[in-house]
Design an enzyme around this catalytic site. Structure first.
Site, PDB file in Angstrom:
ATOM      1  N   LEU A 198      29.791  33.039  34.376  1.00  0.00           N
ATOM      2  CA  LEU A 198      29.613  33.776  33.669  1.00  0.00           C
ATOM      3  C   LEU A 198      28.737  33.579  32.373  1.00  0.00           C
ATOM      4  O   LEU A 198      29.018  32.165  31.857  1.00  0.00           O
ATOM      5  CB  LEU A 198      30.515  34.636  33.120  1.00  0.00           C
ATOM      6  N   ASN A 229      41.244  35.982  33.462  1.00  0.00           N
ATOM      7  CA  ASN A 229      40.790  35.336  35.025  1.00  0.00           C
ATOM      8  C   ASN A 229      42.367  34.849  35.472  1.00  0.00           C
ATOM      9  O   ASN A 229      43.006  34.312  34.583  1.00  0.00           O
ATOM     10  CB  ASN A 229      39.824  34.472  34.709  1.00  0.00           C
ATOM     11  N   HIS A 275      43.222  31.628  38.147  1.00  0.00           N
ATOM     12  CA  HIS A 275      42.487  30.400  38.921  1.00  0.00           C
ATOM     13  C   HIS A 275      43.622  29.864  39.663  1.00  0.00           C
ATOM     14  O   HIS A 275      44.617  29.666  39.222  1.00  0.00           O
ATOM     15  CB  HIS A 275      41.913  29.607  37.862  1.00  0.00           C
ATOM     16  N   GLU A 296      50.484  34.150  42.471  1.00  0.00           N
ATOM     17  CA  GLU A 296      49.482  34.963  41.803  1.00  0.00           C
ATOM     18  C   GLU A 296      49.581  36.625  41.838  1.00  0.00           C
ATOM     19  O   GLU A 296      49.756  37.045  40.691  1.00  0.00           O
ATOM     20  CB  GLU A 296      47.925  34.842  42.530  1.00  0.00           C
TER      21      GLU A 296
HETATM   22  C1  GAR Z   1      42.444  33.963  44.473  1.00  0.00           C
HETATM   23  O1  GAR Z   1      43.222  32.966  44.794  1.00  0.00           O
HETATM   24  C2  GAR Z   1      41.998  33.705  43.050  1.00  0.00           C
HETATM   25  O2  GAR Z   1      42.952  32.888  42.211  1.00  0.00           O
HETATM   26  C3  GAR Z   1      40.707  32.876  43.351  1.00  0.00           C
HETATM   27  O3  GAR Z   1      40.203  33.606  44.408  1.00  0.00           O
HETATM   28  C4  GAR Z   1      41.157  34.304  45.043  1.00  0.00           C
HETATM   29  C5  GAR Z   1      40.676  35.841  45.198  1.00  0.00           C
HETATM   30  O4  GAR Z   1      41.404  36.209  46.181  1.00  0.00           O
HETATM   31  N1  GAR Z   1      39.962  32.871  42.110  1.00  0.00           N
HETATM   32  C6  GAR Z   1      38.928  31.661  41.825  1.00  0.00           C
HETATM   33  O5  GAR Z   1      38.981  30.811  42.669  1.00  0.00           O
HETATM   34  C7  GAR Z   1      38.391  31.948  40.617  1.00  0.00           C
HETATM   35  N2  GAR Z   1      37.818  30.840  40.249  1.00  0.00           N
HETATM   36  P1  GAR Z   1      41.816  38.014  46.032  1.00  0.00           P
HETATM   37  O6  GAR Z   1      40.275  38.345  46.333  1.00  0.00           O
HETATM   38  O7  GAR Z   1      42.695  38.087  47.363  1.00  0.00           O
HETATM   39  O8  GAR Z   1      42.592  38.265  44.768  1.00  0.00           O
END
Ligand code: GAR
Length: 211
Positions: free
Chosen positions: A90, A104, A106, A171
């Site tokens: 961004l 966010n 991560h 998550e």
């Molecule tokens: C998740 O694991 C999230 O933490 C990661 O992408 C995936 C998205 O999964 N994000 C990153 O890597 C950001 N830097 P989702 O579309 O099923 O939520």
């Protein structure tokens, strides 16, 4: 009610977890993707949530795309912008515009493993714990003030995929709870660190068992 706008790029499972948590005082005002074919966008549409797609490929620069994206987001008057697998770096202006109201998630225990391929890198380093971090977004990639973290063990026979699945389950628990805390007005940034007024600091961290 607080307006929450969620940005995704693909599957959208974290977005789904937040929607399905049916958090009190949260109105999911829109789900927006930089990819029209993002699976999560179709899911959100089926739930009757407003959706928008804006391809970064249609813009000459990162700044131009981010400015157009911000215009769309702001139509929904967001109290909070949630990045949920939004795979874009961004611009500084975009981050400034949403400072203090953009989160966010991560898939690593920050500050370790910013950027991509977090699970591969954790395995290559021989980490014994892995996890995820929810943080406020600043212009420095994956470096904003951390709100909450969850950790899982790394198992001897883990692959990047099996570890990713274990972390993803965390998550899905951590992100809805963090959004709820923000909407309740409990998150405050003091000296670059997040104070959660309704949880002691150990409740913003989990170490989860195997599975
Ligand atoms: C998740 O694991 C999230 O933490 C990661 O992408 C995936 C998205 O999964 N994000 C990153 O890597 C950001 N830097 P989702 O579309 O099923 O939520």
């Amino acid at each position: 009610m607080k307006n929450v706008v969620i940005l995704i790029s693909g599957r959208g499972s974290n977005m789904q977890a937040i929607v399905q948590a049916r958090l009190p005082e949260v109105h999911i005002a829109a789900v927006i993707s930089n990819r029209a074919d993002a699976a999560g966008l179709a899911w959100a549409q089926e739930q009757g949530i407003a959706t928008e797609a804006l391809s970064h490929k249609d813009f000459p620069s990162r700044e131009a795309f981010d400015a157009a994206l911000a215009q769309i987001i702001d139509r929904y008057q967001p109290d909070l912008v949630v990045l949920a697998g939004f795979m874009r770096i961004l611009s500084a202006d975009f981050c400034r515009h949403y400072a203090g109201r953009m989160l966010n998630i991560h898939p690593s225990l920050l500050p370790a493993f910013t950027g991509l391929d977090t699970h591969e890198r954790a395995l290559a380093e021989g980490c014994k714990l892995a996890g995820c971090t929810v943080h406020f977004v600043t212009a420095e990639l994956d470096h904003g003030p951390m709100v909450a973290q969850a950790a899982v063990p790394v198992l001897a026979d883990d692959t990047a995929d099996s570890l990713a699945a274990r972390v993803l389950a965390c998550e899905h628990r951590l992100y809805p709870q963090t959004v709820a805390d923000f909407v309740a007005g409990c998150l405050h940034i003091e000296n670059g660190k997040v104070i959660n007024r309704r949880r002691p600091s150990d409740a913003a961290a989990y170490v989860l068992g195997q599975g």
